[in-house]
Design an enzyme around this catalytic site. Structure first.
Site, short mmCIF file in Angstrom:
data_model
loop_
_atom_site.label_atom_id
_atom_site.label_comp_id
_atom_site.label_asym_id
_atom_site.label_seq_id
_atom_site.Cartn_x
_atom_site.Cartn_y
_atom_site.Cartn_z
N TRP A 127 0.86 -1.23 0.04
CA TRP A 127 -0.23 0.06 0.17
C TRP A 127 0.95 1.31 -0.13
O TRP A 127 0.52 2.39 -0.67
CB TRP A 127 -0.85 0.09 1.20
CG TRP A 127 -2.04 -1.29 0.85
CD1 TRP A 127 -2.15 -2.04 1.74
CD2 TRP A 127 -3.03 -1.18 0.00
NE1 TRP A 127 -3.24 -2.88 1.00
CE2 TRP A 127 -3.62 -2.49 0.08
CE3 TRP A 127 -3.46 -0.16 -0.97
CZ2 TRP A 127 -4.77 -2.76 -0.89
CZ3 TRP A 127 -4.49 -0.61 -1.87
CH2 TRP A 127 -5.20 -1.86 -1.85
N ASP A 213 -1.43 6.50 6.61
CA ASP A 213 -2.41 5.38 6.15
C ASP A 213 -2.62 4.37 7.21
O ASP A 213 -1.76 3.77 7.58
CB ASP A 213 -2.03 4.92 4.97
CG ASP A 213 -3.11 3.82 4.16
OD1 ASP A 213 -4.19 3.52 5.10
OD2 ASP A 213 -2.78 3.21 3.37
N LYS A 237 -12.37 -2.04 7.71
CA LYS A 237 -11.66 -2.93 8.54
C LYS A 237 -11.94 -2.77 10.26
O LYS A 237 -12.81 -3.78 10.77
CB LYS A 237 -10.23 -2.91 8.02
CG LYS A 237 -9.83 -3.07 6.68
CD LYS A 237 -8.71 -2.65 6.43
CE LYS A 237 -8.35 -2.41 4.88
NZ LYS A 237 -8.71 -3.50 4.04
N1 PMP Z 1 -4.12 1.20 2.39
C1 PMP Z 1 -4.30 0.10 3.29
C2 PMP Z 1 -3.46 -0.05 4.33
C3 PMP Z 1 -5.36 -0.87 2.80
O1 PMP Z 1 -5.32 -2.07 3.47
C4 PMP Z 1 -6.04 -0.82 1.87
C5 PMP Z 1 -7.21 -1.88 1.46
N2 PMP Z 1 -7.05 -2.92 2.05
C6 PMP Z 1 -6.04 0.43 0.92
C7 PMP Z 1 -5.19 1.47 1.40
C8 PMP Z 1 -6.98 0.92 -0.15
O2 PMP Z 1 -8.28 1.01 0.46
P1 PMP Z 1 -9.42 1.20 -0.46
O3 PMP Z 1 -9.65 -0.16 -0.93
O4 PMP Z 1 -10.52 1.72 0.75
O5 PMP Z 1 -9.30 2.30 -1.42
#
Ligand code: PMP
Length: 402
Positions: A127, A213, A237
Site C-alpha cells: 500500500w 495511512d 476493517k
Molecule cells: N491502504 C491500506 C493499508 C489498505 O489496507 C487498503 C485496502 N485494503 C487501502 C489502502 C486501499 O483502500 P480502499 O480500497 O478503501 O481504497
C-alpha cells in the site's frame, strides 16, 4: 402502501436466513467482520430509524434525523480516539470522504504538496508503494512538488527469503523543508505494523508532519494522535462498512492546504461543512456510529487492545511452536497484530490448510493474490473465540501433516 403488506392477525414467518445459529468465523481482510450485535441492531432499525418510519438511508442528509446520527458518530469518534479539539496545531478535524484510502493517496499530495515542495515516503509494503506512485502522478500533473522514497523495506520481487520489516531506527526520517512524511502504520497485505509493543509510540521520523495511512489498524488500541499531522483510514476493517473513509487532520494543515485545486478535493471544504458539503455516505457513517458504540460498551480501546493482543498472540504462538511447518515472512518486531501472515511448506500444503479451515467454518484466510500464503485478519470485530479456534486447528493440522 401499507407499512408491511401484512393482514391483521397474520403471523410472520422469519426467513431462515435471519435465524442462522452460527455464521462463519470471518477472517476477511476488508470489508471484514462486523459485530453481530451491530448487525442485529441495524436490522432492527432498518425500516424505521429513530421512530421516523423511514430507513436511515431514506433520510435527507440535511434533515434532523440523519444529522443527529452524523454528529453522534463524530462525537463518539472524537471521544473514543481522544482526538484533540483545540485551534491550529492543537486540534484536529474529523472528515468523512469517499473514494477510499486509494483516493487519499492522491488527495494528500494534492492538498499538502505545493509546487516546489518535497515529501518523504516510508514504504513498508504494497500500500505504501501505491501511495508513492499516486503522489508522483499528482506531482507530474498538478504542478506538485517532489515526492521521494526515503526508506523502503520491501524485498525485491521474487525474493521470498528476505523478511519483511519496519525501518531500523534512524533509517526513515524526513528532512527540514519536507511538507510531510507519509507511511502506512499497518501493511494489510504484508503483515508489517508499526509500534505494536505495549505502550510503544511511533519511532522518531524527523521534523515534518507525519501522514499515516491507518486503514487497517485505526482504533486497534489507544494511540496518541499528536504524533501525526494527518491520518486516513477506510472504515471497512476496524470501524464499519465500506463506503466511508475517515480523515483526521490537524487544523493548521487544513488551512495550509492548496486552495487552487477543485473544491471537492480540498480538505477545508469538508472541514468547514462538517463533511456535509455534498451528500456523504450516510448509511456507512450511521453504521460506523453503531460500531463505535459497540466498542464503548465493550470497555473502549483498552478492552479492544487486550482482545486484539490475545487474538494475535494465539496465532503467532502456534506459528512459533511449529517452526518447521509454519513460517511468518515478517521479522518478529515488525509483525502485525491485525493481519497475521504465514506460509506452509508448499503451495499445495497451503491449499490443503485453507480447505480444512473452510470445512471448519472459517472464511477469508487466503493470503492476498499478489503474495499467496495464509493471512488471518484479526480486526476489532473478530471474536477471540474464532482466533482460538483457528489456533487449535493450526496445532492439529501441524501435528497431522508436519
Ligand atoms: N491502504 C491500506 C493499508 C489498505 O489496507 C487498503 C485496502 N485494503 C487501502 C489502502 C486501499 O483502500 P480502499 O480500497 O478503501 O481504497
Amino acid at each position: 402502501m401499507a407499512r408491511a403488506g401484512r393482514l391483521p392477525g397474520e403471523t410472520v414467518t422469519i426467513p431462515a436466513a435471519m435465524t442462522i445459529p452460527s455464521r462463519p468465523m470471518n477472517f476477511n481482510p476488508g470489508p471484514a467482520a462486523l459485530p453481530r450485535a451491530v448487525l442485529e441492531r441495524c436490522r432492527d432499525e432498518l425500516l424505521d430509524f429513530g421512530g421516523t418510519g423511514l430507513s436511515v438511508m431514506e433520510h435527507s442528509h440535511r434533515g434532523a434525523a440523519y444529522e443527529r446520527a452524523h454528529h453522534a458518530t463524530t462525537a463518539r469518534l472524537r471521544a473514543l480516539l481522544d482526538i484533540p479539539d483545540g485551534h491550529g496545531d492543537a486540534g484536529y478535524d474529523i472528515l468523512y470522504v469517499q473514494g477510499g484510502a486509494s483516493q487519499q493517496f492522491a488527495v494528500v499530495p494534492l492538498n499538502l504538496l505545493p509546487p516546489g515542495g518535497r515529501a518523504s515516503h516510508v514504504v513498508t509494503g504494497a500500500w505504501g508503494e501505491r501511495a508513492i506512485a499516486e503522489a508522483r502522478a499528482v506531482a507530474a500533473t498538478a504542478g506538485g512538488g517532489a515526492p521521494r522514497v526515503v526508506a523502503s523495506t520491501v524485498p525485491a520481487p521474487g525474493d521470498e527469503r528476505t523478511l519483511r520489516r519496519l525501518p531500523r531506527p534512524g533509517e526513515a526520517r524526513s528532512e527540514g523543508g519536507d511538507a510531510y512524511l507519509h507511511l502506512t502504520t499497518n501493511e494489510t497485505i504484508d503483515g508489517v505494523q508499526f509500534a505494536t509493543a505495549p505502550g510503544a509510540t511511533m519511532p522518531d521520523l524527523g521534523p515534518a508532519p507525519v501522514v499515516a495511512d491507518m486503514s487497517s489498524d485505526i482504533a486497534w488500541r489507544r494511540v496518541d494522535l499528536r504524533q501525526f499531522g494527518l491520518i486516513y483510514a477506510g472504515a471497512q476493517k476496524n470501524l464499519g462498512p465500506s463506503g466511508v473513509t475517515v480523515v483526521i487532520i490537524r487544523r493548521d494543515l487544513v488551512e495550509a492546504g492548496r486552495s487552487d485545486i477543485p473544491t471537492i478535493f480540498q480538505y477545508r471544504t469538508f472541514a468547514r461543512h462538517d463533511s456535509l458539503y455534498n451528500t456523504p455516505p450516510t448509511f456507512a457513517i450511521y453504521l460506523m456510529g453503531l460500531v463505535l458504540e459497540w466498542i464503548e460498551e465493550l470497555g473502549g480501546l483498552d478492552a479492544i487492545e487486550a482482545r486484539n493482543r490475545a487474538k494475535a498472540g494465539a496465532i503467532y504462538g502456534v506459528i512459533d511452536a511449529f517452526p518447521g511447518f509454519y513460517r511468518c515472512p515478517v521479522e518478529s518486531g515488525s509483525r502485525s497484530l491485525m493481519n497475521v501472515t504465514f506460509r506452509l511448506p508448499t503451495p499445495g500444503a497451503e491449499a490443503r490448510f485453507l480447505d480444512e479451515a473452510m470445512a471448519h467454518g472459517m472464511t477469508g484466510l487466503q493470503g492476498h493474490r499478489s503474495v499467496g500464503g495464509v493471512r488471518a485478519s484479526l480486526y476489532n470485530a473478530v471474536e477471540p473465540a474464532w482466533a482460538d479456534a483457528l489456533a487449535a486447528l493450526m496445532r492439529d493440522h501441524a501435528a497431522k501433516h508436519g
